[in-house]
Design an enzyme around this catalytic site. Structure first.
Site: not given
Ligand code: IDC
Length: 484
Positions: A310, A402
């Site tokens: 991302e 994702e």
């Molecule tokens: C989130 C995980 C969470 C973690 C956070 C930080 O769900 O448990 O603490 O990352 O690393 C994304 C990202 C993905 C995120 C997810 C939800 O690719 O890493 O995971 N998210 O926030 N993009 C949009 C949402």
């Protein structure tokens, strides 16, 4: 992925330059050769099966630079038709085919090449096209095999006397056994039969935190109970991920790819950049990592590379620059693998930073066989994002590498109405997806209830959260992958 030469691949080179070129010497003209003001070399290869084929044409400009080109060729058999083409505007009149350059690939410097392709149909016989022209100049010469270069005058090629080879029917029932090596065809992902398919599956959580969720029992459940096509391996780069132990994380990713392979699933290797959002921050790490994993998996037909999860806070041109440095590293080892490029603003095609896919359409990554990532979180991203996906999907190959059923934090309640609308859209457009996450983290996006990964049971619905139960129902419906 490297394969031994298959009987279904045929290649020829047609080369020509007005008054200057020895037959067959397709690459020898110095740019300054005054007599080489026009000229072209064309390489054609086809992958055929009963009734259909995919043709790839690589055009090399041996003359002066051109800005806008028209390629012409002729099918020898009257029944051969172009049914769908990409990277050019295709038309056919009788047996004569014309492909006109698009905005992004019209400029060809002296010595520069570009590749275009099409899906076609045939009956009777499916010989290679003849009479290639570039902007009216004949790419003359004799048909020659590409390798090794001929040392004797090339023979005239007789028309094939045996029926064209076909891709044999699948010998197994797993997603990889049926679909084999994938390739991007137009805006779709196509299987070994040249047919568009949609892959549906799950993403890991960060393997630095939830590595214990990925074991024989959980992967068996994913392959046989969920009937998933795809397993995405999210390898964070920061947040205690790859940067802390490059060799160790490379090894863990490799092992998970092997686990997916054993079960006939596609494996997506996700270089999970998130913070910082500029992929250039991790450029050297990305090159090192992808050099290693692409070498290890080059001979497999089920690996998809996702080079930047991302990007955020950076321009599209920066992302494109990153992609154009990382993709060649992968291609050097694994020339035919599909590569997915993250998009601006957390892979929202730019929407979350006030942009949209037009900037990509006008300035695409200069590489073939690639797709662009789109991510959404269903409780946060709704109609305006869906509208942009629908618009972009007509022009760009997209993969939802994702998404969550919840809000963008990864937590909160599943929004099943929005999730259903999203997945119906992706099904209709045949856009593949991986759901965040196949883990038991105590957050709404996790498919398993907290503690599940400390037990031995992953199959069935008893271990699932609301999001997990919803996703399992969506993913386990029959794929009906086309094989002819
Ligand atoms: C989130 C995980 C969470 C973690 C956070 C930080 O769900 O448990 O603490 O990352 O690393 C994304 C990202 C993905 C995120 C997810 C939800 O690719 O890493 O995971 N998210 O926030 N993009 C949009 C949402």
């Amino acid at each position: 992925m490297k394969h031994p030469p298959r009987p279904s691949r045929r290649q020829l080179v047609v080369a020509g330059a007005v008054g200057a070129l020895t037959l067959g010497a397709s690459v020898a003209l110095p740019a300054a050769n005054a007599s080489a003001a026009t000229g072209c070399a064309v390489t054609y290869s086809a992958n055929s099966w009963q009734g259909g084929f995919t043709g790839t044409v690589t055009i090399k400009n041996l003359g002066d630079p051109v800005n806008g080109w028209t390629l012409g060729f002729t099918f020898p058999d009257a029944a051969q038709r172009v049914t769908q083409g990409w990277s050019a505007t295709w038309s056919q009149s009788g047996s004569d085919v014309t492909a006109r350059s698009l905005g992004w690939n019209g400029s060809l410097a002296t010595g520069a090449s570009t590749s275009i392709g099409f899906n076609g149909s045939w009956s009777g016989s499916n010989p290679s096209p003849t009479s290639f022209t570039l902007n009216g100049t004949t790419c003359t010469g004799s048909t020659t095999p590409t390798t090794p270069p001929p040392t004797t005058p090339p023979p005239t090629t007789p028309p094939p006397t045996t029926p064209p080879p076909t891709t044999p029917p699948p010998t197994g029932t797993t997603p990889v056994a049926i679909n084999g090596q994938l390739r991007v065809c137009g805006v779709n992902l196509c299987n070994q039969y040249g047919k568009p398919i949609q892959l549906r599956g799950m993403s890991t959580h960060g393997i630095q935190w939830f590595g214990h969720c990925y074991n024989d029992a959980s992967l068996d459940a994913l392959a046989t109970d969920w009937r998933a096509d795809l397993f995405r391996v999210a390898m964070y780069v920061q947040e205690d991920g790859y940067e802390t132990d490059p060799a160790g994380f490379t090894n863990r990713v490799n092992n998970l790819v092997e686990e997916a392979t054993e079960r006939g699933m596609y494996a997506m290797i996700d270089f999970h950049t998130l913070t910082p959002g500029d992929p250039m921050f991790n450029l050297e790490r990305a090159k090192t990592f992808f050099r290693a994993v692409s070498a290890r998996h080059a001979d497999k037909n089920n690996v998809i590379y996702e080079i930047a999860n991302e990007p955020n806070g950076v321009s599209w041109s920066t992302i494109k620059n990153y992609a154009e440095q990382v993709i060649p590293v992968i291609r050097a080892n694994d020339p035919d693998a599909v590569v997915i490029v993250g998009t601006r603003a957390w892979s929202s095609l730019g929407v979350s930073e006030g942009a949209n896919s037009t900037e990509i359409i006008n300035n695409p990554v200069n590489a073939s066989n690639i797709m662009y990532a789109f991510h959404f979180y269903a409780a946060s991203h709704k109609d305006n994002y869906r509208a942009e996906v629908e618009r972009a999907a007509a022009r760009l190959p997209l993969f939802v590498t994702e998404f969550g059923t919840v809000d963008y934090t990864g937590d909160g309640a599943a929004d099943l109405a929005s999730s259903t609308t999203w997945l119906d859209l992706l099904d209709r457009l045949k856009i593949g997806y991986a759901n965040w996450t196949y883990s038991d983290k105590a957050e709404g996006s996790a498919a398993f209830r907290p503690g599940t990964c400390y037990g031995g049971t992953y199959a069935g619905t008893g271990v699932l959260t609301q999001s997990g139960a919803f996703m399992r129902e969506r993913i386990r419906t029959p794929d009906n992958f086309p094989t002819s």
